[in-house]
Design an enzyme around this catalytic site. Structure first.
Site, mmCIF file in Angstrom:
data_model
loop_
_atom_site.group_PDB
_atom_site.id
_atom_site.type_symbol
_atom_site.label_atom_id
_atom_site.label_comp_id
_atom_site.label_asym_id
_atom_site.label_seq_id
_atom_site.Cartn_x
_atom_site.Cartn_y
_atom_site.Cartn_z
ATOM 1 N N HIS A 37 -1.344 -3.658 3.769
ATOM 2 C CA HIS A 37 -0.070 -4.374 3.646
ATOM 3 C C HIS A 37 -0.154 -5.736 4.358
ATOM 4 O O HIS A 37 0.334 -6.749 3.854
ATOM 5 C CB HIS A 37 1.060 -3.573 4.293
ATOM 6 N N SER A 186 -0.949 4.558 3.019
ATOM 7 C CA SER A 186 -0.052 5.277 3.936
ATOM 8 C C SER A 186 -0.267 6.780 3.801
ATOM 9 O O SER A 186 -0.025 7.546 4.721
ATOM 10 C CB SER A 186 1.402 4.930 3.627
HETATM 11 P P1 AMP Z 1 3.114 0.776 -0.792
HETATM 12 O O1 AMP Z 1 3.746 0.632 0.546
HETATM 13 O O2 AMP Z 1 2.082 1.844 -0.853
HETATM 14 O O3 AMP Z 1 4.130 0.849 -1.915
HETATM 15 O O4 AMP Z 1 2.303 -0.566 -1.050
HETATM 16 C C1 AMP Z 1 2.942 -1.811 -0.960
HETATM 17 C C2 AMP Z 1 1.989 -2.884 -1.436
HETATM 18 O O5 AMP Z 1 0.818 -2.880 -0.626
HETATM 19 C C3 AMP Z 1 1.525 -2.668 -2.877
HETATM 20 O O6 AMP Z 1 1.443 -3.931 -3.530
HETATM 21 C C4 AMP Z 1 0.165 -2.064 -2.693
HETATM 22 O O7 AMP Z 1 -0.712 -2.296 -3.780
HETATM 23 C C5 AMP Z 1 -0.315 -2.800 -1.453
HETATM 24 N N1 AMP Z 1 -1.386 -2.040 -0.794
HETATM 25 C C6 AMP Z 1 -1.361 -0.744 -0.407
HETATM 26 N N2 AMP Z 1 -2.546 -0.373 0.098
HETATM 27 C C7 AMP Z 1 -3.352 -1.469 0.030
HETATM 28 C C8 AMP Z 1 -4.710 -1.740 0.385
HETATM 29 N N3 AMP Z 1 -5.487 -0.802 0.914
HETATM 30 N N4 AMP Z 1 -5.199 -2.978 0.172
HETATM 31 C C9 AMP Z 1 -4.419 -3.952 -0.379
HETATM 32 N N5 AMP Z 1 -3.125 -3.760 -0.730
HETATM 33 C C10 AMP Z 1 -2.602 -2.551 -0.531
#
Ligand code: AMP
Length: 286
Positions: A37, A186
């Site tokens: 993130h 997460s």
């Molecule tokens: P989430 O909180 O899982 O909904 O993710 C929020 C944003 O963070 C989304 O655009 C995800 O693709 C991005 N994201 C989550 N994990 C990663 C990671 N390991 N590397 C890059 N972006 C990430």
């Protein structure tokens, strides 16, 4: 750092920044923030003068059997991480603020959601598209940053913005990984140590397939069989899918003969993990 809970002040904050000549970058998240993130925050800071992070565990993108209740919500730690990362505003609404009285309007992005995670998570991408469309209305940013880790989601958001003429630039950012290659998520917190060690096999299997493709193996079925074998050799796992798809349309390919993406979803223990890599067209005749 502004912490905004309601819609009117959030919209007002963005408008005020823009009136003052600043561009606004938006980073939508569900919280439980990690380095993945924060890489999006860094990308936003590099391109925009002000950065807003949204933290909202969006119930409409979870299926009835999924982990909505268990999903981690460490809001205070997330706010501290945002502050440290130089975020200017955090929008952290509650469910009633986002969906007063329930959900009446849903956004559906067709075709891109037919494959990969779509059939395994019915309604998931409608939930994502709906909440992202709402966030773009509430926080009319200049650019929005999404991770390639969720590649299908990134493509869905790009299509949504195009189809609904939303004036925001969608920026895809590379996947941030643990030292052993596991994509940060997460949900990795759900893994017990043995499962966590096993989970490194996903990226290793993807990488091995890329190496084989670069060495001239083009048949998708052959590459996919190799990945499945590598994953199952590492320990018990439920493979939802391993697919090689066109990088733009997400249509399954039988041969790697254009810009492609190898995508997978695998359950280890109770934890569903997704990952993907770009695979380039190998040199030489087909
Ligand atoms: P989430 O909180 O899982 O909904 O993710 C929020 C944003 O963070 C989304 O655009 C995800 O693709 C991005 N994201 C989550 N994990 C990663 C990671 N390991 N590397 C890059 N972006 C990430």
């Amino acid at each position: 750092m502004h912490v905004l809970k309601d819609i009117a002040p959030a919209r007002q904050w963005v408008r005020q920044e823009q009136r003052s000549g600043r561009t606004v970058g938006l980073v939508p998240t569900m919280g439980a923030l990690h380095r993945g993130h924060l890489s999006l925050v860094e990308a936003a800071r590099a391109r925009c003068s002000s950065v807003a992070v949204t933290i909202f565990v969006n119930p409409t993108q979870f299926g009835p059997q999924e982990d909505l209740a268990a999903y981690p919500r460490p809001l205070q730690a997330d706010l501290a991480a945002c502050e440290k990362a130089g975020v200017d505003a955090v929008f952290a609404p509650d469910v009633e603020t986002m969906y007063p009285g329930g959900v009446f309007t849903r956004v559906h992005v067709a075709t891109l959601t037919d494959g990969l995670c779509g059939p395994h998570r019915p309604g998931h991408f409608d939930g994502v598209a709906t909440v992202v469309a709402k966030l773009f209305q509430i926080l009319p940013a200049d650019a929005a940053f999404f991770g390639e880790k969720d590649y299908q989601q990134l493509r869905v958001v790009q299509q949504l913005v195009r189809d609904l003429n939303i004036p925001v630039e969608v920026v895809g950012c590379p996947t941030v990984r643990e030292p052993d290659g596991l994509a940060m998520s997460s949900r990795n917190a759900y893994l017990v140590p043995a499962q966590r060690a096993q989970a490194a096999c996903l990226y290793q299997a993807l990488n091995r397939a890329c190496t084989r493709a670069a060495g001239g193996v083009r048949r998708a079925a052959e590459l996919i069989d190799g990945i499945r074998g590598d994953i199952l050799a590492a320990g018990p796992a439920g493979i939802d899918y391993v697919e090689i798809v066109d990088a733009v349309t997400l249509e399954p390919l039988t041969a790697v003969n254009r810009a492609a993406r190898i995508c997978l979803a695998v359950r280890i223990g109770g934890c569903r993990l997704i990952d993907n890599v770009a695979v380039d067209m190998p040199a030489g005749p087909i």
